[in-house]
Design an enzyme around this catalytic site. Structure first.
Site, short mmCIF file in Angstrom:
data_model
loop_
_atom_site.label_atom_id
_atom_site.label_comp_id
_atom_site.label_asym_id
_atom_site.label_seq_id
_atom_site.Cartn_x
_atom_site.Cartn_y
_atom_site.Cartn_z
N GLU A 113 63.69 16.50 38.33
CA GLU A 113 62.28 16.50 37.93
C GLU A 113 61.94 15.17 37.27
O GLU A 113 62.65 14.75 36.35
CB GLU A 113 62.02 17.67 36.98
CG GLU A 113 62.25 19.02 37.66
CD GLU A 113 62.65 20.14 36.72
OE1 GLU A 113 62.47 19.99 35.50
OE2 GLU A 113 63.14 21.17 37.22
N LEU A 170 59.58 21.57 40.38
CA LEU A 170 60.13 22.02 39.09
C LEU A 170 60.97 23.28 39.31
O LEU A 170 60.48 24.40 39.20
CB LEU A 170 58.97 22.28 38.13
CG LEU A 170 59.28 22.19 36.64
CD1 LEU A 170 58.00 22.13 35.84
CD2 LEU A 170 60.18 23.28 36.14
N GLU A 176 65.07 24.26 38.80
CA GLU A 176 66.45 23.85 38.51
C GLU A 176 67.45 24.46 39.48
O GLU A 176 68.40 23.81 39.90
CB GLU A 176 66.82 24.21 37.07
CG GLU A 176 66.20 23.30 36.03
CD GLU A 176 64.74 23.56 35.76
OE1 GLU A 176 64.23 24.62 36.20
OE2 GLU A 176 64.09 22.72 35.11
N GLN A 191 66.71 18.26 33.21
CA GLN A 191 66.08 17.49 32.13
C GLN A 191 66.68 17.73 30.76
O GLN A 191 66.82 16.81 29.96
CB GLN A 191 64.58 17.76 32.11
CG GLN A 191 63.81 16.68 32.79
CD GLN A 191 62.33 16.95 32.92
OE1 GLN A 191 61.77 17.89 32.34
NE2 GLN A 191 61.68 16.12 33.69
N PHE A 192 67.02 18.97 30.48
CA PHE A 192 67.65 19.32 29.21
C PHE A 192 68.66 20.42 29.47
O PHE A 192 68.46 21.26 30.35
CB PHE A 192 66.60 19.82 28.20
CG PHE A 192 65.61 18.77 27.82
CD1 PHE A 192 65.90 17.87 26.80
CD2 PHE A 192 64.41 18.65 28.49
CE1 PHE A 192 65.00 16.87 26.47
CE2 PHE A 192 63.51 17.65 28.16
CZ PHE A 192 63.80 16.76 27.15
N ILE A 228 69.67 24.40 32.20
CA ILE A 228 70.71 24.35 33.23
C ILE A 228 71.10 25.76 33.69
O ILE A 228 71.71 25.93 34.73
CB ILE A 228 71.97 23.59 32.72
CG1 ILE A 228 72.76 23.03 33.91
CG2 ILE A 228 72.85 24.45 31.83
CD1 ILE A 228 73.88 22.07 33.52
N PRO A 231 69.63 28.33 35.14
CA PRO A 231 69.39 28.78 36.53
C PRO A 231 70.37 28.17 37.54
O PRO A 231 70.48 28.65 38.66
CB PRO A 231 67.95 28.32 36.82
CG PRO A 231 67.33 28.14 35.49
CD PRO A 231 68.44 27.69 34.57
N HIS A 289 66.03 22.41 23.73
CA HIS A 289 66.29 21.04 24.16
C HIS A 289 67.51 20.44 23.47
O HIS A 289 67.73 19.24 23.54
CB HIS A 289 65.08 20.14 23.90
CG HIS A 289 63.89 20.46 24.76
ND1 HIS A 289 63.25 21.67 24.70
CD2 HIS A 289 63.23 19.74 25.69
CE1 HIS A 289 62.25 21.68 25.56
NE2 HIS A 289 62.22 20.52 26.18
#
Ligand SMILES: Cc1ncc(C[n+]2csc(CCOP(=O)(O)OP(=O)(O)O)c2C)c(N)n1
Length: 679
Positions: free
Chosen positions: A382, A411, A413, A435-436, A440, A442, A482
């Site tokens: 993303e 978008l 994951e 991204q964070f 993760i 999923p 995050h």
């Protein structure tokens, strides 16, 4: 209705294809290939063989000679119709019920039996080596198929990925995410929803309120077509058209094949518990084999004698295969460790010294280097393209290497990880970005059920050289979710590599090594030191070895073991302790899975004392694993109990308290002093 005057902005339609009625009579002009009687006879034979094989497999299971088996009774036309429209070089991503499809593509019966008999060697398959093995986690093959198709498109190969799944699978995000991506990129991909009306005991009406499954493609921007899945001519014609369109660059298609699962879900199921025999009986009148037979008989192309001959021939072939299956040698227990990772010799492990960049710049440099040296390296995630990633890890890459190799994904994951698996199995070297770390999860299905085990379950036939990068840990005052540090969860997965650098030099060298590694790597990047850590990094393309711990400071009084961002506090604590007369050896584990046990043990043997420092929560953290190793293999060297300085057993707090959670220099110093004072 109040909104009647509003304009209609879109209308959609779904067509249904069928040529033969259940009694074999012709409903509309047949497609051209159907005038080729030998071709129809081959399809007929394929269906008869599939059914005979399935029924034999059930009797093997009933007599204890086969494990649970998913029968395709009544769905043979889909298997044969789809497979026969494919070319060898196309890639099949099958579901657990697609036995007939595999048979048509050259997998031997004994191989199918071997797999369902509980032996991975069955997945070695004599079919096309690039085909995927049976997918058991429902629908998870769909994002992989998108990855495979993306590889074809990128390499401009006229090949098509064909992905089969059931009606139940269409309820999963996996399938939607894959279709959505395939639509965006016009991928050469055929999705086949084998709508057999049941997902174990759940009927279609509880699966979806959608009028058709085919229309789900429309939302993804491509055609969805319904096909009478009991009419092999219709399935074949629809598949042929869709595959030709995909091969010619026309993008994906979804075929919803209307069938009925005449059997139990598997040999472990009893469908009488949830559906009536009358329903099944009615559906028997529509089954595909009798239908084509009736047509062939009407064409004077088939008769009783041929039928008997074919039945005998199939039985003979099946019996011979069963004999070979039953005679297969047992697997030596130690072979369960085979094909977990590539052999060491396949791994690049060039050791090198690197010569001021921030850690995030070092990552960017390594990505650019990897992309430059190997056209198979693609970056996806993303915002990784135009924006260069939210942390700017991928900045400039899309301008330099193009949007085809630096892909701004939807978008999704799960999709990102599934694409990576498919691309990697096809020879690309995908580097996905999540991204964070909090997002993760999923991807866990793809990591655990596919990436980590593809090599092992195919006994080395397929591998998964992918990297999934994600920022790790807290300390940057980020919002909830995050600041995760759940590396232990990942390090528990055999077949996966978990790598975490703690300096720009190691970020560069270890990321290059991870990308070049032939196995899947989760690369955890310490967010807190993305910009705080600076170091000399020479862009010389040299990797650092994986699976090796780095001794960052020599000492003889105590061993401090850490990884990721808290290596910084650990080194600061060691410096402070030195002022107090305690010489600590500091080890950066760097690769958590598989980790460098020997360096840990050698150091503890020397110092007799050990403190493990990690940011993640204490219980079940990776520190426990190291403490267990020392208890098992280093106990006699110990002069004090192994200590752990960790995050606490609670949710990572929001920013006001996060610094209280992350191990601090005073906490490390105090724990180390205690270990050193223990007598
Ligand atoms: C992700 C996942 N959830 C649950 C299961 C257990 N399970 C196996 S098959 C199945 C039903 C699948 O139905 P469908 O997609 O319609 O395919 P069919 O079995 O009818 O061919 C379920 C729930 C699984 N294998 N994977």
């Amino acid at each position: 209705m109040a909104d009647e005057g509003l304009p209609v902005v879109a209308r959609f339609e779904v067509r249904q294809r069928s040529y033969l009625a259940p009694d074999g009579t012709v409903l509309r002009p047949l497609p051209d290939f159907a005038s080729d009687i030998p071709k129809l006879l081959a399809l007929y034979r394929g269906m008869v063989l599939t059914r005979a094989f399935d029924l034999k497999a059930v009797s093997l299971q009933r007599t204890g000679r086969l494990g649970t088996y998913a029968v395709s009774l009544g769905q043979e036309a889909v298997a044969v119709g789809i497979a026969s429209a494919m070319r060898q070089e196309d890639v099949l991503l099958p579901s657990y019920r697609d036995n007939g499809t595999l048979l048509w593509r050259g997998t031997k019966m004994e191989e199918i039996l071997l797999f369902w008999g509980g032996d991975e060697r069955g997945n070695l398959s004599s079919g096309p080596a690039h085909d995927f093995p049976y997918c058991i986690p429902v629908g998870s093959q769909a994002p992989q198929a998108a990855g495979v198709a993306y590889a074809f498109k990128l390499r401009k190969e006229p090949r098509v990925a064909v992905c089969l799944f059931g009606d139940g699978a269409t309820s999963k995000g996996d399938v939607w995410e894959a279709m959505n991506f395939a639509g965006v990129h016009k991928l050469p991909l055929l999705f086949v929803a084998n709508n057999n009306q049941w997902a174990i005991s759940v009927p279609l009406k509880l699966q979806t309120a959608s009028q058709t499954l085919a229309q789900k493609a429309i939302a993804a921007g491509f055609t969805g077509e319904q096909v009478d899945g009991n009419d092999v001519i219709a399935v074949r014609a629809a598949a042929e058209e869709a595959i030709a369109q995909a091969r010619a660059g026309g993008g994906p298609r979804l075929i919803e094949a209307l069938t009925y699962r005449l059997s139990d879900h598997t040999t472990a199921d009893d469908a009488a518990r949830y559906r009536s025999p009358e329903e099944v009986q009615t559906r028997w009148k529509e089954e595909p084999i009798a239908r084509l037979r009736a047509y062939l008989v009407s064409q004077k192309a088939w008769g009783k004698a041929q039928e008997e001959e074919l039945a005998a021939e199939c039985q003979k072939e099946i019996e011979a295969a069963i004999e070979r299956y039953l005679a297969s040698s047992p697997r030596a227990p130690e072979t369960m460790f085979d094909h977990l990772y590539a052999r060491a010799s396949e791994r690049s492990s060039a050791e090198a010294r690197m010569p001021e960049l921030t850690l995030i710049e070092a990552i960017n440099l390594a990505l650019a280097r990897a992309m430059q040296e190997d056209a198979n390296v693609v970056v996806l995630g993303e915002d990784v393209g135009v924006n260069g990633g939210v942390f700017r890890a991928t900045v400039g890459l899309q301008q330099r290497f193009g949007a085809e190799r630096v892909i701004d994904t939807p978008l999704a994951e799960l999709l990102i990880s599934g694409l990576c698996v498919g691309m990697a199995a096809q020879g690309l070297k995908p580097v996905g970005e999540i991204q964070f770390m909090g997002f993760i999860y999923p991807c866990i299905d793809q990591l655990v059920n596919h990436a980590s085990r593809l090599r092992n379950r195919t006994q080395g036939r397929l591998s998964c050289p992918m990297v999934l990068r994600t920022p790790h840990g807290g300390g940057i005052r980020a919002p909830e979710h995050h600041s995760e540090s759940t590396e232990a969860m990942l390090a528990h997965i055999p077949g996966l590599r978990v790598v975490m650098p703690s300096s720009p030099e190691r970020a560069y060298g270890l990321l290059l090594a991870s990308i070049r590694d032939p196995d899947p790597v989760v690369f955890l990047e310490p967010t807190r030191i993305y910009r705080a850590a600076k170091g000399q990094v020479e862009d010389n393309g040299e990797a650092l070895p994986l699976d090796i711990a780095f001794v960052l400071r020599q000492g003889h009084d105590v061993t401090l073991i850490s990884w990721g961002a808290v290596v910084k506090e650990t080194l600061a604590a060691a410096a402070e302790l030195a002022g107090q007369g305690i010489e600590a050896e500091v080890i950066d584990l760097a690769t958590l899975k598989p980790y460098d046990e020997e360096t840990v043990l050698a150091s503890v043997t020397k110092t007799g004392r050990c403190v493990i420092v990690h940011e993640a929560a204490r219980t079940g953290g990776f520190g426990a694993e190291i403490a267990a190793l020392i208890a098992e293999r280093g106990l006699t060297s110990l002069l004090a109990p192994v200590a752990r300085v960790t995050g606490y057993d609670t949710i990572m707090p929001l920013p006001r308290l996060e610094q209280r959670y992350i191990p601090s220099v005073p906490r490390i110093v105090a724990a180390t002093r205690k270990a050193c004072e223990f007598a």
